[in-house]
Design a protein around this motif. Sequence first.
Motif, PDB file in Angstrom:
ATOM      1  N   ILE A 157      16.458 -10.937  -0.433  1.00  0.00           N
ATOM      2  CA  ILE A 157      16.066 -10.814  -2.252  1.00  0.00           C
ATOM      3  C   ILE A 157      16.249 -12.382  -3.416  1.00  0.00           C
ATOM      4  CG2 ILE A 157      17.153  -9.994  -3.947  1.00  0.00           C
ATOM      5  CD1 ILE A 157      15.491  -8.314  -3.501  1.00  0.00           C
ATOM      6  N   GLN A 158      17.278 -12.786  -1.546  1.00  0.00           N
ATOM      7  CA  GLN A 158      17.386 -14.149  -2.780  1.00  0.00           C
ATOM      8  C   GLN A 158      16.738 -15.163  -2.501  1.00  0.00           C
ATOM      9  OE1 GLN A 158      21.634 -15.355  -0.864  1.00  0.00           O
ATOM     10  NE2 GLN A 158      23.002 -14.474  -2.339  1.00  0.00           N
ATOM     11  N   SER A 159      16.046 -15.698  -1.509  1.00  0.00           N
ATOM     12  CA  SER A 159      14.966 -16.187  -1.597  1.00  0.00           C
ATOM     13  C   SER A 159      13.914 -15.812  -1.648  1.00  0.00           C
ATOM     14  CB  SER A 159      14.199 -15.192   0.478  1.00  0.00           C
ATOM     15  OG  SER A 159      15.303 -15.888   1.152  1.00  0.00           O
ATOM     16  N   LEU A 160      13.312 -14.095  -2.608  1.00  0.00           N
ATOM     17  CA  LEU A 160      12.503 -13.891  -3.396  1.00  0.00           C
ATOM     18  C   LEU A 160      13.035 -14.666  -4.358  1.00  0.00           C
ATOM     19  CD1 LEU A 160      12.018 -10.472  -3.110  1.00  0.00           C
ATOM     20  CD2 LEU A 160      10.635 -11.731  -2.473  1.00  0.00           C
ATOM     21  N   GLN A 161      14.280 -14.126  -5.470  1.00  0.00           N
ATOM     22  CA  GLN A 161      14.472 -15.081  -6.518  1.00  0.00           C
ATOM     23  C   GLN A 161      14.138 -16.891  -6.556  1.00  0.00           C
ATOM     24  OE1 GLN A 161      18.445 -13.237  -6.046  1.00  0.00           O
ATOM     25  NE2 GLN A 161      18.237 -13.948  -7.904  1.00  0.00           N
ATOM     26  N   ALA A 162      14.476 -17.303  -5.624  1.00  0.00           N
ATOM     27  CA  ALA A 162      14.797 -18.250  -5.359  1.00  0.00           C
ATOM     28  C   ALA A 162      13.150 -19.151  -5.914  1.00  0.00           C
ATOM     29  CB  ALA A 162      14.989 -19.137  -4.153  1.00  0.00           C
ATOM     30  N   ILE A 163      12.251 -18.625  -5.208  1.00  0.00           N
ATOM     31  CA  ILE A 163      10.498 -18.719  -5.086  1.00  0.00           C
ATOM     32  C   ILE A 163      10.262 -18.104  -6.657  1.00  0.00           C
ATOM     33  CG2 ILE A 163       8.231 -19.015  -4.860  1.00  0.00           C
ATOM     34  CD1 ILE A 163       9.278 -17.792  -2.196  1.00  0.00           C
ATOM     35  N   GLY A 164      11.318 -17.188  -7.567  1.00  0.00           N
ATOM     36  CA  GLY A 164       9.771 -16.888  -8.599  1.00  0.00           C
ATOM     37  C   GLY A 164       9.274 -15.769  -7.976  1.00  0.00           C
ATOM     38  N   LEU A 165       9.466 -14.881  -7.433  1.00  0.00           N
ATOM     39  CA  LEU A 165       8.321 -13.424  -6.992  1.00  0.00           C
ATOM     40  C   LEU A 165       9.002 -12.317  -6.906  1.00  0.00           C
ATOM     41  CD1 LEU A 165       8.094 -14.403  -3.106  1.00  0.00           C
ATOM     42  CD2 LEU A 165       6.673 -15.049  -5.428  1.00  0.00           C
ATOM     43  N   SER A 166       8.314 -11.132  -7.551  1.00  0.00           N
ATOM     44  CA  SER A 166       8.578  -9.912  -7.695  1.00  0.00           C
ATOM     45  C   SER A 166       8.846  -9.068  -6.493  1.00  0.00           C
ATOM     46  CB  SER A 166       7.693  -9.692  -8.882  1.00  0.00           C
ATOM     47  OG  SER A 166       7.636  -8.089  -9.076  1.00  0.00           O
ATOM     48  N   PHE A 167      10.313  -7.908  -5.850  1.00  0.00           N
ATOM     49  CA  PHE A 167      10.130  -7.425  -5.083  1.00  0.00           C
ATOM     50  C   PHE A 167       9.070  -6.305  -5.663  1.00  0.00           C
ATOM     51  CE2 PHE A 167      13.687  -4.841  -3.010  1.00  0.00           C
ATOM     52  CZ  PHE A 167      12.319  -4.684  -2.234  1.00  0.00           C
ATOM     53  N   ALA A 168       9.014  -5.957  -6.767  1.00  0.00           N
ATOM     54  CA  ALA A 168       8.307  -4.441  -7.090  1.00  0.00           C
ATOM     55  C   ALA A 168       6.508  -5.352  -6.684  1.00  0.00           C
ATOM     56  CB  ALA A 168       7.876  -4.160  -8.705  1.00  0.00           C
ATOM     57  N   LYS A 169       5.646  -6.352  -6.642  1.00  0.00           N
ATOM     58  CA  LYS A 169       4.821  -6.771  -6.899  1.00  0.00           C
ATOM     59  C   LYS A 169       4.933  -7.214  -5.161  1.00  0.00           C
ATOM     60  CE  LYS A 169       0.918 -10.042  -8.518  1.00  0.00           C
ATOM     61  NZ  LYS A 169       1.092 -11.523  -8.963  1.00  0.00           N
ATOM     62  N   VAL A 170       5.381  -7.824  -4.799  1.00  0.00           N
ATOM     63  CA  VAL A 170       5.011  -8.103  -3.539  1.00  0.00           C
ATOM     64  C   VAL A 170       5.159  -6.831  -2.380  1.00  0.00           C
ATOM     65  CG1 VAL A 170       6.779  -8.578  -0.970  1.00  0.00           C
ATOM     66  CG2 VAL A 170       6.805 -10.257  -3.263  1.00  0.00           C
ATOM     67  N   ALA A 171       6.288  -5.602  -2.510  1.00  0.00           N
ATOM     68  CA  ALA A 171       6.326  -4.084  -2.056  1.00  0.00           C
ATOM     69  C   ALA A 171       4.608  -3.650  -2.487  1.00  0.00           C
ATOM     70  CB  ALA A 171       6.699  -3.480  -2.412  1.00  0.00           C
ATOM     71  N   ARG A 172       4.556  -3.579  -3.527  1.00  0.00           N
ATOM     72  CA  ARG A 172       3.146  -2.261  -4.330  1.00  0.00           C
ATOM     73  C   ARG A 172       1.891  -3.399  -3.771  1.00  0.00           C
ATOM     74  NH1 ARG A 172       4.221  -3.571  -8.780  1.00  0.00           N
ATOM     75  NH2 ARG A 172       5.307  -1.224  -9.749  1.00  0.00           N
ATOM     76  N   GLU A 173       2.111  -4.828  -3.167  1.00  0.00           N
ATOM     77  CA  GLU A 173       0.704  -5.686  -3.180  1.00  0.00           C
ATOM     78  C   GLU A 173       0.708  -5.698  -1.265  1.00  0.00           C
ATOM     79  OE1 GLU A 173      -2.084  -7.093  -4.199  1.00  0.00           O
ATOM     80  OE2 GLU A 173      -1.433  -6.145  -6.103  1.00  0.00           O
ATOM     81  N   ASN A 174       1.650  -4.543  -0.888  1.00  0.00           N
ATOM     82  CA  ASN A 174       2.214  -4.751   0.432  1.00  0.00           C
ATOM     83  C   ASN A 174       1.648  -3.789   0.866  1.00  0.00           C
ATOM     84  OD1 ASN A 174       3.799  -3.847   3.313  1.00  0.00           O
ATOM     85  ND2 ASN A 174       3.101  -6.002   3.827  1.00  0.00           N
ATOM     86  N   ILE A 175       1.704  -2.281  -0.387  1.00  0.00           N
ATOM     87  CA  ILE A 175       1.619  -1.242   0.537  1.00  0.00           C
ATOM     88  C   ILE A 175      -0.488  -0.946   0.344  1.00  0.00           C
ATOM     89  CG2 ILE A 175       0.862   1.209  -0.409  1.00  0.00           C
ATOM     90  CD1 ILE A 175       3.168   1.187  -1.957  1.00  0.00           C
ATOM     91  N   LYS A 176      -1.213  -1.791  -1.060  1.00  0.00           N
ATOM     92  CA  LYS A 176      -2.483  -1.470  -0.595  1.00  0.00           C
ATOM     93  C   LYS A 176      -3.113  -2.502   0.876  1.00  0.00           C
ATOM     94  CE  LYS A 176      -4.285  -3.425  -4.454  1.00  0.00           C
ATOM     95  NZ  LYS A 176      -3.872  -3.625  -5.682  1.00  0.00           N
ATOM     96  N   LYS A 177      -2.486  -3.454   1.009  1.00  0.00           N
ATOM     97  CA  LYS A 177      -2.916  -4.069   1.882  1.00  0.00           C
ATOM     98  C   LYS A 177      -2.853  -2.956   3.241  1.00  0.00           C
ATOM     99  CE  LYS A 177      -1.865  -8.678   4.763  1.00  0.00           C
ATOM    100  NZ  LYS A 177      -1.024  -9.367   5.747  1.00  0.00           N
ATOM    101  N   ALA A 178      -1.773  -2.629   3.908  1.00  0.00           N
ATOM    102  CA  ALA A 178      -1.496  -1.810   5.006  1.00  0.00           C
ATOM    103  C   ALA A 178      -2.257  -0.963   5.019  1.00  0.00           C
ATOM    104  CB  ALA A 178      -0.037  -1.518   5.093  1.00  0.00           C
ATOM    105  N   VAL A 179      -2.443   0.051   4.646  1.00  0.00           N
ATOM    106  CA  VAL A 179      -3.006   1.182   3.695  1.00  0.00           C
ATOM    107  C   VAL A 179      -3.989   0.989   3.571  1.00  0.00           C
ATOM    108  CG1 VAL A 179      -3.686   3.145   1.957  1.00  0.00           C
ATOM    109  CG2 VAL A 179      -1.121   2.262   1.824  1.00  0.00           C
ATOM    110  N   GLY A 180      -4.973  -0.436   3.344  1.00  0.00           N
ATOM    111  CA  GLY A 180      -6.044   0.152   3.358  1.00  0.00           C
ATOM    112  C   GLY A 180      -7.005  -0.827   4.534  1.00  0.00           C
ATOM    113  N   ARG A 181      -5.760  -1.356   5.007  1.00  0.00           N
ATOM    114  CA  ARG A 181      -6.196  -1.667   6.098  1.00  0.00           C
ATOM    115  C   ARG A 181      -6.816  -0.148   7.009  1.00  0.00           C
ATOM    116  NH1 ARG A 181      -7.931  -2.312  11.037  1.00  0.00           N
ATOM    117  NH2 ARG A 181      -8.082  -3.846  12.498  1.00  0.00           N
ATOM    118  N   PHE A 182      -5.094   0.468   8.046  1.00  0.00           N
ATOM    119  CA  PHE A 182      -5.181   0.712   8.931  1.00  0.00           C
ATOM    120  C   PHE A 182      -4.865   2.825   8.222  1.00  0.00           C
ATOM    121  CE2 PHE A 182      -1.890  -2.057  10.106  1.00  0.00           C
ATOM    122  CZ  PHE A 182      -1.805  -2.704  10.747  1.00  0.00           C
ATOM    123  N   GLU A 183      -5.577   2.885   6.806  1.00  0.00           N
ATOM    124  CA  GLU A 183      -5.668   4.373   6.948  1.00  0.00           C
ATOM    125  C   GLU A 183      -7.185   4.709   6.202  1.00  0.00           C
ATOM    126  OE1 GLU A 183      -3.698   6.527   4.228  1.00  0.00           O
ATOM    127  OE2 GLU A 183      -1.148   6.440   5.280  1.00  0.00           O
TER     128      GLU A 183
END
Length: 389
Positions: free
Chosen positions: A167-193
Amino acid sequence: METYSKKSMENVGGSLPLAEYEAAIEKTDMFLSDDITPVLLGLFGEVGSIMAATKKYRREEKAYTGYKESVEEEFGDALWYFTAICRRFDLRISDIFEAAFNNNDLKTISANDSENAPISQIITSEKINDLDETFIALGCATAKLLKVNKNTDQNFECLVEFARIYIQSLQAIGLSFAKVARENIKKAVGRFEKPITSTLPDFDAEFREEEQLPRNFEIEITQRDSGQSYLRWNGVFLGSPLTDNIRDPDGYRFHDVFHLAHAAILHWSPTFRALIKHKRKSDPIFDEAQDGGRAIVVEEGLTAWLYSYAKDLDYFEGHNGVSFDVLKIIKKFVNGYEVHECPLNLWEDAILQGYEVFRQVKKYNGGIIIGDRERRTLRYRKIGEQYES
């Protein structure tokens, strides 16, 4: 999974319950449930990629324009592996992150209504550490996870430490935790399901028939004595005759097969659309931005690049999948165009079907290519033979 697709996938902003993230990606975990080693190595690799991208950014600064997008994806992949590790210890990441928040100096976090995941996105904290210091700490926390064993208390502490520094690393760069998680779902589900057909995009369904890619088509490819290949649809020749345009002939003269695969399976091919003069001219934006010359160059360039890759793999003969890295490159290649909405699984299907047909065309120096957009299939028939559906 269906609940996520209908609800949170459309919610492009705001918080995301971590329990929902866990549920969405669980089916994309293809590793053995009792084998933690490849998952640990995967996390270590993703954290290494984060550090490599950051090093490149520090070296090139403004010249590295894709830094934030690149590192955002790597953080998402790291979260995927971290969740898979927790799953193998029967732990929930919502509990891990909550414990991390309660044991450090984080000041403010967003809250969800969900009782299962009260915490989802960091807003701010009293202190954001130096970027280098934070990433070194992240690497050390990851290294500790490589030594996890059956000692549950020790595992929990190591996982909490990683979550806190993540979490501290996300803050240091200025990334949204929710966006990171949401985009990862789209990527993983789009690849494997396997995608649900009714949810897949159809890019020209609202246009007139003469501006649509044909719903069903049969394209004849023939080769003359000159070595040139010809394309014909409904008795009319399309485009110009093609050669391999390379010193050592390799069959690229038949590469229009791949454009036909894109049309039938992805419902996208600015090249084929231009050949049959079915551009969406009734909408100037689509005509220029989606069907214009640049989109054609993107498709042609992607096709040529993938062909060079496929040559070393016997044109995917005997393969039942496409490298995840290749699929990710493809998604970056088409960023900004409508086909970017297609999940990776659909791209994989288009590639494998396209190359299956291509191998037949190459073998017999031509044939009939049969596309069915409703079924999203591409099939081959020898010239003169009857096709059995």
